[in-house]
Design a protein around this motif. Structure first.
Motif, PDB file in Angstrom:
ATOM      1  N   LEU A  81       0.877  -1.170   0.000  1.00  0.00           N
ATOM      2  CA  LEU A  81       0.000   0.000   0.000  1.00  0.00           C
ATOM      3  C   LEU A  81       0.910   1.214   0.000  1.00  0.00           C
ATOM      4  O   LEU A  81       1.731   1.394   0.915  1.00  0.00           O
ATOM      5  CB  LEU A  81      -0.915  -0.020   1.222  1.00  0.00           C
ATOM      6  CG  LEU A  81      -2.007   1.053   1.301  1.00  0.00           C
ATOM      7  CD1 LEU A  81      -3.164   0.568   2.206  1.00  0.00           C
ATOM      8  CD2 LEU A  81      -1.510   2.390   1.827  1.00  0.00           C
ATOM      9  N   PHE A  82       0.777   2.056  -1.020  1.00  0.00           N
ATOM     10  CA  PHE A  82       1.650   3.209  -1.203  1.00  0.00           C
ATOM     11  C   PHE A  82       0.783   4.462  -1.281  1.00  0.00           C
ATOM     12  O   PHE A  82      -0.174   4.508  -2.064  1.00  0.00           O
ATOM     13  CB  PHE A  82       2.478   3.056  -2.480  1.00  0.00           C
ATOM     14  CG  PHE A  82       3.116   1.697  -2.613  1.00  0.00           C
ATOM     15  CD1 PHE A  82       4.272   1.388  -1.925  1.00  0.00           C
ATOM     16  CD2 PHE A  82       2.542   0.725  -3.422  1.00  0.00           C
ATOM     17  CE1 PHE A  82       4.867   0.144  -2.042  1.00  0.00           C
ATOM     18  CE2 PHE A  82       3.114  -0.525  -3.541  1.00  0.00           C
ATOM     19  CZ  PHE A  82       4.278  -0.831  -2.854  1.00  0.00           C
ATOM     20  N   ILE A 164      -3.115   0.611  -4.051  1.00  0.00           N
ATOM     21  CA  ILE A 164      -3.143  -0.652  -3.310  1.00  0.00           C
ATOM     22  C   ILE A 164      -2.904  -1.776  -4.304  1.00  0.00           C
ATOM     23  O   ILE A 164      -3.593  -1.877  -5.328  1.00  0.00           O
ATOM     24  CB  ILE A 164      -4.481  -0.843  -2.577  1.00  0.00           C
ATOM     25  CG1 ILE A 164      -4.634   0.214  -1.483  1.00  0.00           C
ATOM     26  CG2 ILE A 164      -4.576  -2.241  -1.984  1.00  0.00           C
ATOM     27  CD1 ILE A 164      -5.942   0.155  -0.764  1.00  0.00           C
ATOM     28  N   TRP A 165      -1.928  -2.616  -3.996  1.00  0.00           N
ATOM     29  CA  TRP A 165      -1.525  -3.696  -4.900  1.00  0.00           C
ATOM     30  C   TRP A 165      -1.356  -4.976  -4.098  1.00  0.00           C
ATOM     31  O   TRP A 165      -0.460  -5.071  -3.260  1.00  0.00           O
ATOM     32  CB  TRP A 165      -0.222  -3.289  -5.596  1.00  0.00           C
ATOM     33  CG  TRP A 165       0.478  -4.369  -6.354  1.00  0.00           C
ATOM     34  CD1 TRP A 165      -0.047  -5.224  -7.275  1.00  0.00           C
ATOM     35  CD2 TRP A 165       1.874  -4.705  -6.254  1.00  0.00           C
ATOM     36  NE1 TRP A 165       0.914  -6.070  -7.765  1.00  0.00           N
ATOM     37  CE2 TRP A 165       2.107  -5.758  -7.162  1.00  0.00           C
ATOM     38  CE3 TRP A 165       2.933  -4.201  -5.506  1.00  0.00           C
ATOM     39  CZ2 TRP A 165       3.371  -6.328  -7.313  1.00  0.00           C
ATOM     40  CZ3 TRP A 165       4.186  -4.755  -5.665  1.00  0.00           C
ATOM     41  CH2 TRP A 165       4.401  -5.808  -6.568  1.00  0.00           C
ATOM     42  N   THR A 166      -2.243  -5.926  -4.327  1.00  0.00           N
ATOM     43  CA  THR A 166      -2.138  -7.230  -3.675  1.00  0.00           C
ATOM     44  C   THR A 166      -2.022  -8.300  -4.760  1.00  0.00           C
ATOM     45  O   THR A 166      -2.003  -8.011  -5.955  1.00  0.00           O
ATOM     46  CB  THR A 166      -3.363  -7.515  -2.791  1.00  0.00           C
ATOM     47  OG1 THR A 166      -4.505  -7.785  -3.626  1.00  0.00           O
ATOM     48  CG2 THR A 166      -3.676  -6.335  -1.881  1.00  0.00           C
ATOM     49  N   GLU A 167      -1.974  -9.532  -4.322  1.00  0.00           N
ATOM     50  CA  GLU A 167      -1.856 -10.634  -5.267  1.00  0.00           C
ATOM     51  C   GLU A 167      -3.111 -10.807  -6.116  1.00  0.00           C
ATOM     52  O   GLU A 167      -3.058 -11.395  -7.198  1.00  0.00           O
ATOM     53  CB  GLU A 167      -1.563 -11.927  -4.501  1.00  0.00           C
ATOM     54  CG  GLU A 167      -1.119 -13.082  -5.359  1.00  0.00           C
ATOM     55  CD  GLU A 167      -0.704 -14.282  -4.538  1.00  0.00           C
ATOM     56  OE1 GLU A 167      -0.241 -15.277  -5.148  1.00  0.00           O
ATOM     57  OE2 GLU A 167      -0.827 -14.243  -3.307  1.00  0.00           O
ATOM     58  N   LEU A 261      -1.630  -6.967   4.942  1.00  0.00           N
ATOM     59  CA  LEU A 261      -2.023  -6.058   3.871  1.00  0.00           C
ATOM     60  C   LEU A 261      -3.409  -6.419   3.332  1.00  0.00           C
ATOM     61  O   LEU A 261      -4.265  -5.552   3.138  1.00  0.00           O
ATOM     62  CB  LEU A 261      -0.994  -6.099   2.746  1.00  0.00           C
ATOM     63  CG  LEU A 261      -1.325  -5.315   1.479  1.00  0.00           C
ATOM     64  CD1 LEU A 261      -1.371  -3.819   1.760  1.00  0.00           C
ATOM     65  CD2 LEU A 261      -0.310  -5.619   0.378  1.00  0.00           C
ATOM     66  N   GLU A 262      -3.647  -7.694   3.087  1.00  0.00           N
ATOM     67  CA  GLU A 262      -4.922  -8.122   2.522  1.00  0.00           C
ATOM     68  C   GLU A 262      -6.071  -7.968   3.520  1.00  0.00           C
ATOM     69  O   GLU A 262      -7.230  -7.919   3.121  1.00  0.00           O
ATOM     70  CB  GLU A 262      -4.820  -9.568   2.050  1.00  0.00           C
ATOM     71  CG  GLU A 262      -3.876  -9.731   0.860  1.00  0.00           C
ATOM     72  CD  GLU A 262      -3.753 -11.170   0.401  1.00  0.00           C
ATOM     73  OE1 GLU A 262      -4.213 -12.065   1.153  1.00  0.00           O
ATOM     74  OE2 GLU A 262      -3.213 -11.413  -0.694  1.00  0.00           O
TER      75      GLU A 262
END
Length: 440
Positions: A81-82, A164-167, A261-262
């Motif tokens: 998360l940036f 936000i970048w998750t799998e 994060l998730e």
């Protein structure tokens, strides 16, 4: 009757409670732990154009005739998360690009991943634009950009922008409004970003494409241009940059942090968030690659076609009708409409003038008799010869003139366009041309 009223009041109260709870959840989710510049970042280029606050919690990036500037996170991240609160340059900002994005191009030059938020400057009196984009595994030839207006002036105050970048999912936020969602599916394959990335923040000269397809360039009479960053957030599993090129996209050491994060509420868009995203995309999005059937006859696999949105766009992915940005004042809109009316009136007047064909009047010819002059002989006069006296020329000595030193004019150095950030020169794809609606 009383029971009906009581039921209505109960339902209204329940709706207010649910809305308040959703708002409170979203607000709480954005109460993120911020870091100082030294804790998570370092200079990317042109440190002489980077100004850090005394408490190191904010940083300003400058663009002038010599260079732009930028900073980069000290680590790569396996998902994350940036976020940052940003205030953009005011006044004349044409040709300027301010970017907050993730990338791993330094480690994977030919197969890099990238997630972009890029702000595109404009001429004085015109609003900033911005775009989001995604690249996976070096798929720069398959741009996935969307372009938008904003419902506020980003040069007047700070606003938060989040990636936000998750799998499984990618979400872009402006303040607490989700504006774009990309859900991973099997058909995307390696086009979904999956390798560790760093966070970048830059300001640079994009005169060749940023404002109306390169029509307006950066005007350095207004330099320096300053973009301010604060409330810096880096969440995720940090990876050592020196070994990132030989690591896989996931690591056993990251499992706990990826799980945290998730579990963050921002990774799930609430019902109220869906309404906000629908409102934003209908009001402020003016280009989407998903609706550009000229460019992509078959939409890319991550596209979710929403008929309500699709009806707003042409086959080129651009708006059918011009929409004015809400934060522009009504006076400028009235001036524009009056100019349009004047042009239309002038055009009609010209058409009326051209349609009235006037036959020229016949002018009777007048015969004029020209009298030739009579030849009268002139008396011949012979010139008399008068001898001129011989005069010997005198030698006049020329005065010695010392040569004067002529100072060479000082040549001022020509203005040169500062180069873009180092890695941007390698793969920057050409953006779409200026739109017919004039918003690009």
């Amino acid at each position: 009757m009383d029971s009906v009223i009581s039921l209505s009041l109960f339902l209204l109260l329940l709706h207010l409670l649910i809305t308040a709870d959703a708002t409170a959840t979203a607000t709480a989710a954005f109460n993120l732990s911020t870091i100082t510049f030294k804790q998570g970042f370092s200079t990317l280029f042109s440190d002489f154009n980077i100004l850090r606050s005394p408490d190191d919690t904010s940083v300003s990036l400058l663009l002038n005739r010599y260079s732009g500037s930028g900073f980069i996170s000290s680590d790569y991240y396996n998902y994350g998360l940036f976020s940052a609160s940003i205030k953009l340059p005011a006044n004349y900002s044409a040709g300027i690009v301010v970017a907050l994005y993730t990338s791993n191009v330094d480690a994977f030059e030919k197969s890099h991943d990238e997630l972009d938020i890029e702000f595109l400057g404009n001429v004085k009196g015109k609003p900033w634009k911005f775009q989001t984009n995604m690249y996976g595994n070096g798929s720069t030839s398959r741009g996935r950009e969307e372009r938008y207006n904003l419902w506020f002036d980003p040069a007047l105050d700070f606003h938060r922008y989040t990636i936000i970048w998750t799998e499984k999912i990618i979400i872009f936020y402006v303040d607490e409004v989700p504006i774009r969602e990309i859900v991973r599916n099997e058909a995307m394959g390696s086009d979904y970003p999956s390798k560790p990335m760093s966070l970048y923040s830059t300001i640079w000269d994009g005169s060749t494409w940023a404002t109306q397809g390169g029509r307006y360039h950066v005007n350095y009479r207004f330099q320096p241009f300053t973009a301010e960053f604060k409330d810096l957030v880096l969440l995720g599993c940090p990876v050592n940059p020196s070994i990132v090129s030989i690591t896989t996209s996931t690591s056993n050491n990251c499992s706990d942090k990826i799980a945290d994060l998730e579990a963050n509420p921002l990774t799930v868009i609430t019902v109220e968030g869906r309404k906000s995203m629908r409102w934003f995309r209908r009001k402020f999005m003016y280009y989407s690659y998903c609706y550009d059937t000229v460019r992509y006859p078959i939409p890319p696999p991550e596209c979710v076609i929403v008929m309500e949105e699709q009806n707003l766009f042409k086959e080129t992915g651009r708006l059918k009708n011009i929409r004015f940005v809400q934060h522009r004042n009504h006076r400028s809109m009235r001036k524009r409409s009056s100019r349009v009316r004047r042009k239309e009136s002038l055009r009609r007047r010209k058409e009326t003038t051209l349609s009235q064909v006037v036959e020229p009047k016949k002018i009777p010819s007048v015969v004029v008799e020209v009298l030739e002059p009579k030849d009268t002989p002139s008396p011949a006069v012979e010139p008399k010869e008068t001898p001129s006296p011989a005069v010997e020329p005198k030698e006049i000595p020329s005065p010695a003139v010392e040569p004067k030193e002529i100072p060479s004019p000082a040549v001022e150095p020509k203005e040169t366009t500062p180069p873009p950030p180092p890695h941007r020169r390698r793969f920057r794809p050409a953006p779409p041309e200026a739109t017919a609606s004039g918003f690009l």
